[in-house]
Motif scaffolding. Sequence first.
Motif, mmCIF file in Angstrom:
data_model
loop_
_atom_site.group_PDB
_atom_site.id
_atom_site.type_symbol
_atom_site.label_atom_id
_atom_site.label_comp_id
_atom_site.label_asym_id
_atom_site.label_seq_id
_atom_site.Cartn_x
_atom_site.Cartn_y
_atom_site.Cartn_z
ATOM 1 N N ASP A 137 0.812 -1.213 0.000
ATOM 2 C CA ASP A 137 0.000 0.000 0.000
ATOM 3 C C ASP A 137 0.849 1.268 0.000
ATOM 4 O O ASP A 137 0.469 2.278 -0.600
ATOM 5 C CB ASP A 137 -0.943 0.014 1.205
ATOM 6 N N GLY A 138 1.990 1.226 0.666
ATOM 7 C CA GLY A 138 2.844 2.410 0.713
ATOM 8 C C GLY A 138 3.320 2.838 -0.661
ATOM 9 O O GLY A 138 3.213 4.005 -1.048
ATOM 10 N N TRP A 139 3.827 1.855 -1.440
ATOM 11 C CA TRP A 139 4.303 2.170 -2.777
ATOM 12 C C TRP A 139 3.138 2.458 -3.724
ATOM 13 O O TRP A 139 3.221 3.346 -4.572
ATOM 14 C CB TRP A 139 5.154 1.029 -3.332
ATOM 15 N N ARG A 140 2.047 1.707 -3.596
ATOM 16 C CA ARG A 140 0.911 1.911 -4.500
ATOM 17 C C ARG A 140 0.330 3.312 -4.333
ATOM 18 O O ARG A 140 -0.039 3.968 -5.309
ATOM 19 C CB ARG A 140 -0.148 0.844 -4.244
ATOM 20 N N ALA A 142 1.972 5.918 -3.235
ATOM 21 C CA ALA A 142 2.976 6.937 -3.552
ATOM 22 C C ALA A 142 3.067 7.208 -5.046
ATOM 23 O O ALA A 142 3.373 8.326 -5.469
ATOM 24 C CB ALA A 142 4.345 6.501 -3.025
ATOM 25 N N GLY A 143 2.807 6.191 -5.866
ATOM 26 C CA GLY A 143 2.857 6.373 -7.320
ATOM 27 C C GLY A 143 1.621 7.109 -7.826
ATOM 28 O O GLY A 143 0.618 7.249 -7.122
ATOM 29 N N THR A 144 1.705 7.584 -9.050
ATOM 30 C CA THR A 144 0.553 8.269 -9.631
ATOM 31 C C THR A 144 0.543 8.121 -11.149
ATOM 32 O O THR A 144 1.605 8.032 -11.776
ATOM 33 C CB THR A 144 0.550 9.771 -9.274
ATOM 34 N N ILE A 145 -0.634 8.057 -11.696
ATOM 35 C CA ILE A 145 -0.846 8.158 -13.146
ATOM 36 C C ILE A 145 -1.893 9.238 -13.324
ATOM 37 O O ILE A 145 -3.074 9.016 -13.063
ATOM 38 C CB ILE A 145 -1.320 6.822 -13.745
#
Length: 202
Positions: A137-140, A142-145
């Motif tokens: 969840d932390g990485w998900r 933090a990313g963005t599209i």
Amino acid sequence: MSDEPEGTPRPAARPTRRIDARSLRGLAHPLRMNIFELLSLDGPATATGLAERLGENTGTVSWHLRHLAEHGFIEEEVGRGTKRERWWKRVGVTNELNTADFRDDPDSSGALSVYLHELVQLYFSRVVKYVGEEWDDGWRSAGTISDWRDLRMTPDQLAALNAELMAVVARHTPAQDAEPAPDARPVVVQLQSFPRKERGTG
């Protein structure tokens, strides 16, 4: 492959090379661009290893590796490997491509078209791979599209926006000899900003 869009601010420690017509023709091939992408993202590799990842014949990959080396994009890693199994790495420069350099060069138009279309496909493939992978969840989060569609700009305003965004990325780009944090992972930042031709509503 052009590493960043035109006009990108660079960390001072890394030299740059402007892609000319000859080097563009040497790079503008789908397989060579995929090979260069893997060496850029994951570091040195052999023709055998690259062939396995790309689903290609080792001899074919070896030929394209030599072609990339001839045009100065990669080089053999000294002191590693054998005469039969050479290791290849990306040359430590940032490649810059300015499409305006080829505007009046009909001999380069085909190579430029191949290069740009393949570059867009590489960017697309990176995003598709990320979306299909499992991340905590932390990485998900933090990313963005993301995209923004309600801007209206002049060419100078668009260029200024790009320069400002690139400066932000440059500020977050560590020095090559900096030690990353223990929980740090490689991060790719992609930016596409371009004018859109308006269509009629009727």
